[in-house]
Design an enzyme around this catalytic site. Structure first.
Site: not given
Length: 910
Positions: A459, A461, A463
């Protein structure tokens, strides 16, 4: 007769509680440096006695009691304390008035009062429902009720009175469609106890019934289920709704942003993270653009791996023309994101990935390196996906092949050392690209046999590593809420309560999958194959402050490990129980779970266990598990502001900073730090000014005791080695990944960045985002002497030991990791200091290695002042800039550019 009740300002009658009087007087005493328990108790006794004399058996108003407190303080000669108490009352009155303005209401309820002004501003700007005129028409209470109601709807349909997991029942689904046509008639007509379902709740209820009935799992007809609702048969679930409502309004946990915005509302989309596939043909490319638009329209963020696209200049068979390459199609997706505004504030967020073997990898690394004013790829975080063979080539000193994905043939070979240099330089200069370690992500990937391939995307970011068309719902637990105090006032962490809440949050997220309205049918299908959830955390820094533990210490890292071990263990505990009742995720039998494997590195290191993992694995083998993956650590910009706590797993950015508002300026102080200063009698405007002028840090200030300096550290007080170790210790116990920024000082070098990459990889991180202080800035650095220099951070003894251990274990690393240089601050500085400008916005391509000149040694060009405004939306917060007419510079937090004032972020999760 003693007074037993008191009237609140909103007219509620509540029990009279002398502890609240004691707390208020103690706060005023601390404000003026008085710490005298006997005196405090004497004043409280006088106040209670006077209240009972004046209001014998009656119900006094809260204001009456506060008047008595003022008088009694003056009667015993505590005039300074009385003054502090009066000022506090005045401040509280001003806060109440400000909250009324923010919420557009005449009277506050007890839920409004629980949240700070900052939290309410965030709720008002993005989350509370507004009418067509932009006026707020929803209260925080109503918001959290609609979220809690939706979360519990699946419980009704999994109730054993109506659900049978074996799936051998037939129902007439045409009746469901008839109810769908009458949604308006049922708006707020059905209830679970005191909670009324609106039409959007009812629609998701009907949708889930239909889905379970199609599997033959509904024992009773839709008419009977609705009849049960009408007759109160499901009212026992009122307590469950109450509990979720309380957990959110007590700021103990928060769902991700799309869930807060969309629960019980028309869009209905609760997920934050998505991955969209993109194949090497125009139909797939345009389908990807369409899918990104649909996801971002509903508030989600998308990850795309462009590695299947043929390189620039390659043959296009249909036209015998030349391909434009992955980077050009990134611009297409960026343009799509650009025109999709989310809530009028947030643009679309994308993660663009290219794998290290792709022939266009050098173009990709430099994709954001453009002349000033171009605002290029502003809706993208970009990351290079690295596999083990690249590190092997680097170790062996061999050239590395670049492969055309269309033909599978080698196009050319490159020097991996040179590519690493370019990659590190761009991250040093612009905080992009990041790096993703795909071999680490897939090392414990128990889903690989079931999916038939490795994970190759994340995704925005980083994580959440996800398969194509997979999504994930996230929620973050506020660790600071579990720090309690014993009778002596000694802090401790309530591990049992934490374990309980983890299971409740895991259930919330599992239910969210069932009740979610996914933006595309492919996402609905693939998400439910694995039922991935992301239980995460926030408030780590505040929890450590309360416990008196330094973030960058061996004790701090041990706490991080244990907190995340609990997170994953108890998320699995819920998931096993849910599998018993509702069934495991559909792909379970094809995964490595049934062989006793877990996607958790810590499980394979028995010596660090604090919980019975072997027993858990036996349970999973026996009953299965409901969710393919269970834990992650996302960025929490907005939701941590709503929870009035520190963001995600990050240290805090500043203990004190000056904040400008329409009526003037004031100091924002971290609440835990504020309480500590007052407890020690150190609270005054002068010390706040000194801390603010010291970059929000207490390091090196002689007025601040050594133990406070040790514990209350900010992100820039912590050496980048310790940042990496924090991420690595947290990663040990997560099923997915963690979003974290590795902060470096402005004078960090490209050599430091290279060393950080290798250390993060060797320590088991799944990716890394490096941010050199000031590298988002376009303003000329102040000349020396005009600005106070930061106290240089030093690595902890634990970090020094780990650094040496890693390099000694693999001697080849010493070619890239200069241990002594890192420890004494000279790494990569042997030739010439880095330029004083934060970065050059049209830096030429990295100089070829044979010149032996590091690219960051060049003098930067001067940036014309009139060009600065052209970079708005990249360097400066678009919200605060437009609102206040001031340039508010973004900072890097949890791997994403974030505003320190209003929490605007490029990442839609937070």
């Amino acid at each position: 007769m003693a007074v037993e009740k008191v009237m609140k300002r909103d007219g509620r009658i509540v029990p009279f509680d002398k502890e609240r009087i004691k707390w208020a007087i103690q706060r005023a005493m601390l404000e003026v440096g008085i710490r005298d328990e006997k005196l405090l108790n004497r004043v409280v006794r006088r106040v209670v006695k006077r209240v009972n004399e004046l209001y014998d058996g009656q119900v006094p108003h809260i204001e009456n009691i506060q008047d008595i407190v003022e008088l009694e303080l003056m009667r015993v000669g505590l005039f300074d304390v009385a003054k502090a108490y009066i000022l506090y009352r005045k401040k509280k009155a001003e806060i109440r008035e400000e909250k009324k303005k923010i919420l557009n209401k005449d009277k506050l309820d007890e839920i409004d009062k629980r949240f700070s002004i900052n939290a309410l501003r965030v709720l008002a700007s993005r989350y509370l429902i507004k009418n067509e005129k932009g006026e707020i028409i929803e209260s925080p209470r109503e918001l959290f009720e609609r979220v809690a109601i939706l979360a519990v709807i699946p419980d009704l349909l999994y109730d054993e009175r109506v659900f049978n997991r074996e799936g051998n029942h037939e129902q007439d689904l045409s009746k469901v469609e008839k109810y769908m046509e009458k949604l308006d008639e049922y708006d707020r007509k059905l209830s679970i106890g005191r909670f009324k379902l609106n039409k959007y709740h009812f629609k998701r209820f009907l949708n889930l019934y239909r889905e379970l009935a199609q599997k033959g799992q509904m024992k009773v007809s839709i008419d009977e289920v609705i009849g049960m609702l009408e007759n109160g048969a499901f009212d026992k679930y009122e307590d469950e709704i109450e509990e979720y409502f309380h957990l959110m309004t007590s700021q103990t946990f928060m769902p991700n942003t799309p869930a807060l915005i969309n629960s019980g509302r028309p869009l209905g989309m609760l997920s934050a993270c998505f991955v969209v596939p993109i194949e090497d043909d125009m139909e797939s490319i345009m389908k990807a653009a369409h899918d990104v638009a649909m996801i971002q329209k509903m508030g989600g963020g998308t990850g795309l791996n462009f590695s299947k696209l043929r390189p620039e200049g390659d043959l296009v068979g249909t036209t015998t023309g030349a391909a434009s390459g992955p980077v050009s199609f990134m611009h297409l997706i960026d343009a799509v994101s650009d025109v999709i505004k989310q809530g009028g504030v947030r643009r679309g967020a994308n993660m663009g990935i290219l794998e290290v073997w792709h022939p266009d990898i050098e173009k990709f690394i430099h994709a954001k390196e453009k002349n000033i004013g171009t605002n290029v790829l502003s809706n993208f975080n970009i990351s290079v996906g690295i596999w083990a063979d690249f590190w092997e080539a680097l170790r062996e000193g061999k050239r590395y092949p670049l492969i055309n994905p269309r033909t599978g043939e080698k196009v050319k070979e490159i020097d991996p050392k040179s590519l690493l240099e370019e990659l590190a330089f761009m991250a040093w200069a612009k905080a992009d690209p990041g790096v993703i370690f795909f071999d680490v992500i897939n090392k414990r990937n128990v889903l690989e046999p079931a999916k038939g391939e490795k994970i190759r995307a994340t995704n925005p970011c980083g994580e959440e590593p996800l398969y194509d068309y997979e999504s994930c719902n996230l929620a973050s637990i506020n660790l600071a809420k579990f720090v309690k105090y014993d009778k002596e006032g000694t802090p401790y962490f309530d591990w049992d309560k934490y374990a309980y809440v983890i299971q409740k949050v895991a259930k919330y997220l599992d239910n969210a999958i069932d009740i979610n309205k996914f933006p595309l049918p492919e996402i609905d299908y693939n998400t439910k194959l694995t039922r991935r959830i992301g239980v995460g955390m926030m408030g780590l820094a505040d929890a450590l402050f309360k416990l008196g533990i330094a973030y960058n210490s061996e004790e701090g890292f041990a706490f991080m490990r244990k907190a995340n071990e609990y997170l994953t263990f108890y998320a699995y505990k819920y998931s096993v129980e849910a599998a018993k009742k509702r069934g495991p995720f559909p792909l379970y039998e094809k995964t490595r779970y049934k062989d006793g494997e877990l996607p958790v590195e810590g499980y394979y290191h028995r010596e660090i266990w604090t919980l019975p993992w072997d027993e858990l694995v036996e349970e999973i083998k026996k009953y299965g598990v409901r969710n393919g993956m269970v834990t992650t650590c996302p960025p929490t910009g907005s939701v941590s502001m709503i929870a009035d706590t520190s963001s995600g797993i990050e240290p805090i950015f500043a203990l004190v900073y000056k904040k400008s508002v329409t009526v003037g300026e004031f100091y924002y102080v971290d609440p835990v730090f504020e309480a500590e200063l007052k407890k020690r009698g150190l609270w005054n405007d002068e010390i706040l000014r000194k801390i603010s002028d010291n970059y929000g840090s207490v390091q090196g200030l002689e007025e601040i005791p050594e133990d406070i300096q040790r514990v209350f550290v900010t992100s820039m007080d912590i050496h980048w080695l310790d940042h990496i170790l924090a991420q690595a210790n947290i990663q040990l116990w997560l099923t997915d990944s963690a979003s974290k920024t590795i902060n470096m000082p402005n004078d960090a070098t490209v050599e430091d960045v290279k060393a950080a990459y290798l250390l993060a990889y060797k320590l088991g991180c799944k990716g890394i985002t490096v941010y050199r202080d000031g590298s988002l800035s376009v303003q000329v650095y102040s000349v020396e002497g005009e600005k106070k220099q930061r106290i240089k951070s030093k690595p902890s003894a634990y970090a020094v030991e780990k650094l040496k251990t890693v390099v000694e274990a693999e001697p080849w690393l010493a070619k890239f990791i200069n241990v002594e240089g890192i420890l004494n601050g000279t790494n990569g500085k042997e030739k010439k200091e880095a330029p004083s400008l934060s970065f050059s916005l049209n830096v030429p391509k990295a100089v070829k290695p044979e010149t032996h000149e590091h690219p960051h040694h060049r003098e930067p060009p001067e940036i014309p002042e009139e060009k600065i405004k052209e970079l708005l939306g990249v360097t400066y917060c678009p919200v605060c800039y437009e609102k206040d007419g001031k340039l508010v510079e973004l900072k890097m937090e949890s791997g994403c550019a974030t505003c320190p004032i209003c929490s605007w972020s490029k990442c839609v999760i937070s």
